[in-house]
Design an enzyme around this catalytic site. Sequence first.
Site, PDB file in Angstrom:
ATOM      1  N   ASP A  98      55.309  17.171 -35.265  1.00 26.63           N
ATOM      2  CA  ASP A  98      56.273  17.131 -36.364  1.00 26.63           C
ATOM      3  C   ASP A  98      56.920  15.745 -36.337  1.00 26.63           C
ATOM      4  O   ASP A  98      57.696  15.427 -35.442  1.00 26.63           O
ATOM      5  CB  ASP A  98      57.339  18.219 -36.168  1.00 26.63           C
ATOM      6  CG  ASP A  98      58.344  18.273 -37.306  1.00 26.63           C
ATOM      7  OD1 ASP A  98      59.225  19.159 -37.259  1.00 26.63           O
ATOM      8  OD2 ASP A  98      58.267  17.422 -38.231  1.00 26.63           O
ATOM      9  N   ASP A 114      37.441   9.341 -31.311  1.00 28.46           N
ATOM     10  CA  ASP A 114      38.503   8.597 -31.981  1.00 28.46           C
ATOM     11  C   ASP A 114      38.750   9.265 -33.341  1.00 28.46           C
ATOM     12  O   ASP A 114      37.786   9.664 -34.014  1.00 28.46           O
ATOM     13  CB  ASP A 114      38.064   7.136 -32.183  1.00 28.46           C
ATOM     14  CG  ASP A 114      39.067   6.388 -33.052  1.00 28.46           C
ATOM     15  OD1 ASP A 114      38.770   6.164 -34.239  1.00 28.46           O
ATOM     16  OD2 ASP A 114      40.171   6.103 -32.562  1.00 28.46           O
ATOM     17  N   ILE A 115      39.986   9.406 -33.716  1.00 27.25           N
ATOM     18  CA  ILE A 115      40.323   9.947 -35.045  1.00 27.25           C
ATOM     19  C   ILE A 115      40.542   8.755 -35.973  1.00 27.25           C
ATOM     20  O   ILE A 115      41.447   7.947 -35.741  1.00 27.25           O
ATOM     21  CB  ILE A 115      41.587  10.820 -34.984  1.00 27.25           C
ATOM     22  CG1 ILE A 115      41.382  12.002 -34.034  1.00 27.25           C
ATOM     23  CG2 ILE A 115      41.965  11.296 -36.386  1.00 27.25           C
ATOM     24  CD1 ILE A 115      40.264  12.951 -34.411  1.00 27.25           C
ATOM     25  N   GLU A 153      59.359  25.458 -42.517  1.00 22.90           N
ATOM     26  CA  GLU A 153      60.003  24.969 -41.279  1.00 22.90           C
ATOM     27  C   GLU A 153      61.385  24.431 -41.600  1.00 22.90           C
ATOM     28  O   GLU A 153      62.332  24.592 -40.853  1.00 22.90           O
ATOM     29  CB  GLU A 153      59.147  23.882 -40.635  1.00 22.90           C
ATOM     30  CG  GLU A 153      59.644  23.403 -39.276  1.00 22.90           C
ATOM     31  CD  GLU A 153      60.646  22.252 -39.339  1.00 22.90           C
ATOM     32  OE1 GLU A 153      60.861  21.683 -40.430  1.00 22.90           O
ATOM     33  OE2 GLU A 153      61.247  21.945 -38.293  1.00 22.90           O
ATOM     34  N   ASP A 195      45.040  10.188 -32.341  1.00 31.20           N
ATOM     35  CA  ASP A 195      44.088  10.171 -31.221  1.00 31.20           C
ATOM     36  C   ASP A 195      44.606  11.017 -30.059  1.00 31.20           C
ATOM     37  O   ASP A 195      43.827  11.657 -29.341  1.00 31.20           O
ATOM     38  CB  ASP A 195      43.834   8.730 -30.757  1.00 31.20           C
ATOM     39  CG  ASP A 195      43.067   7.917 -31.784  1.00 31.20           C
ATOM     40  OD1 ASP A 195      43.157   6.677 -31.759  1.00 31.20           O
ATOM     41  OD2 ASP A 195      42.397   8.528 -32.640  1.00 31.20           O
TER      42      ASP A 195
HETATM   43  N1  DTR Z   1      63.164  19.464 -37.169  1.00 29.43           N
HETATM   44  C1  DTR Z   1      62.339  18.387 -37.676  1.00 29.43           C
HETATM   45  C2  DTR Z   1      62.774  17.012 -37.245  1.00 29.43           C
HETATM   46  C3  DTR Z   1      63.118  16.924 -35.826  1.00 29.43           C
HETATM   47  C4  DTR Z   1      64.344  16.624 -35.336  1.00 29.43           C
HETATM   48  N2  DTR Z   1      64.290  16.616 -33.979  1.00 29.43           N
HETATM   49  C5  DTR Z   1      63.032  16.919 -33.569  1.00 29.43           C
HETATM   50  C6  DTR Z   1      62.453  17.061 -32.300  1.00 29.43           C
HETATM   51  C7  DTR Z   1      61.130  17.399 -32.224  1.00 29.43           C
HETATM   52  C8  DTR Z   1      60.359  17.619 -33.392  1.00 29.43           C
HETATM   53  C9  DTR Z   1      60.941  17.493 -34.666  1.00 29.43           C
HETATM   54  C10 DTR Z   1      62.270  17.137 -34.732  1.00 29.43           C
HETATM   55  C11 DTR Z   1      62.328  18.445 -39.160  1.00 29.43           C
HETATM   56  O1  DTR Z   1      63.306  18.027 -39.785  1.00 29.43           O
HETATM   57  O2  DTR Z   1      61.319  18.907 -39.703  1.00 29.43           O
HETATM   58 ZN    ZN Z   2      62.464  17.846 -41.671  1.00 27.09          ZN
HETATM   59 ZN    ZN Z   3      59.559  18.169 -39.598  1.00 28.69          ZN
HETATM   60 CA    CA Z   4      42.135   6.447 -33.972  1.00 30.33          CA
END
Ligand code: DTR
Ligand code: ZN
Ligand code: ZN
Ligand code: CA
Length: 316
Positions: free
Chosen positions: A199, A42-43, A170, A305
């Site tokens: 993300d 478990d985290i 990113e 988790d």
């Molecule tokens: N690009 C990401 C947010 C995001 C938008 N659609 C998705 C789908 C899957 C993962 C992330 C995302 C950002 O703004 O960092």
């Molecule tokens: Zn973003």
């Molecule tokens: Zn993001």
């Molecule tokens: Ca947990």
Amino acid sequence: MKLPVSWSVPAAAAVAAAMLLTSGSIAGAATKADVEAAAAPDIPVANVKAHLTQLQSIATANGGNRAHGRPGYKASLDYVKAKLDAAGFTTSIQQFTSSGRTGYNLIADWPGGDANQIVMAGSHLDSVSSGAGINDNGSGSAAVLETALAVSRAAYKPTKHLRFAWWGAEELGLVGSRYYVNNLSSTDRSKISGYLNFDMIGSPNPGYFVYDDDPAIEKTFKDYYAGLGVATEIETEGDGRSDHAPFKSAGVPVGGLFTGASRTKTAAQVTKWGGTAGQSFDRCYHSSCDTTSNINDTALDRNSDAVAYAVWELSE
Ligand code: DTR
Ligand code: ZN
Ligand code: ZN
Ligand code: CA
């Protein structure tokens, strides 16, 4: 933490785990699922939230953000790296330039395992310049960090090699992860058996979305959620909009989890997940209100988790 009965563990481990789980308990014999819960730890969500508190403090002390090329990003990276160095990881920092500013990726290798079969888990560590980026993407970064620390605490010795990554820039267009993939030799690229991306995994009005890029990785996450009795949907808000995209383009199997950004939750989704219909999954997406109060603890806990479950399941 209840896990699906589909898990199989070596008989000896199952007996040992059963004794561990039922010793001193007045409950009946551990169920098969309880026994299998021993396979991945478990985290503790409190630990994940403690990392978010640190990232918030870093943003507050550095102009309110953790964006590429700003002091808050490098301070975030230094925080994560220090935790990993102390836990026995082999860390390296990869520098690149984007928009005239220096960016950094952090790579952490857990010593051991088959170097020709590498399971990677990653998240972007940078925020947008308008805020602290606690859900986007402190949530993913903290969950991946705490899973790595759990590997160390468990002195886990998987068959495959484990590598963890925190990406820079990113938000400028997957710059750090693309730089990493583009600078791998084709031989090194072929050694990566899968890349798991996290993300935005703690959205305040959460959905439970699973990437459907690789069927085996998708099944791993869906099995985990089936074991919790939580419905999932396929992630469709942004194919290619996060750091799994460069890996996928290079032919690496990818997967991941997502709790939603600016799309609004439907009434049908509320029946599955609770929350508020007609509201964004994350109304603070890319905004200054993306702070430590912009997190749903249940979603963060479940997804943290799930990170551990998938790392253990795919590397054993
Ligand atoms: N690009 C990401 C947010 C995001 C938008 N659609 C998705 C789908 C899957 C993962 C992330 C995302 C950002 O703004 O960092
Ligand atoms: Zn973003
Ligand atoms: Zn993001
Ligand atoms: Ca947990």
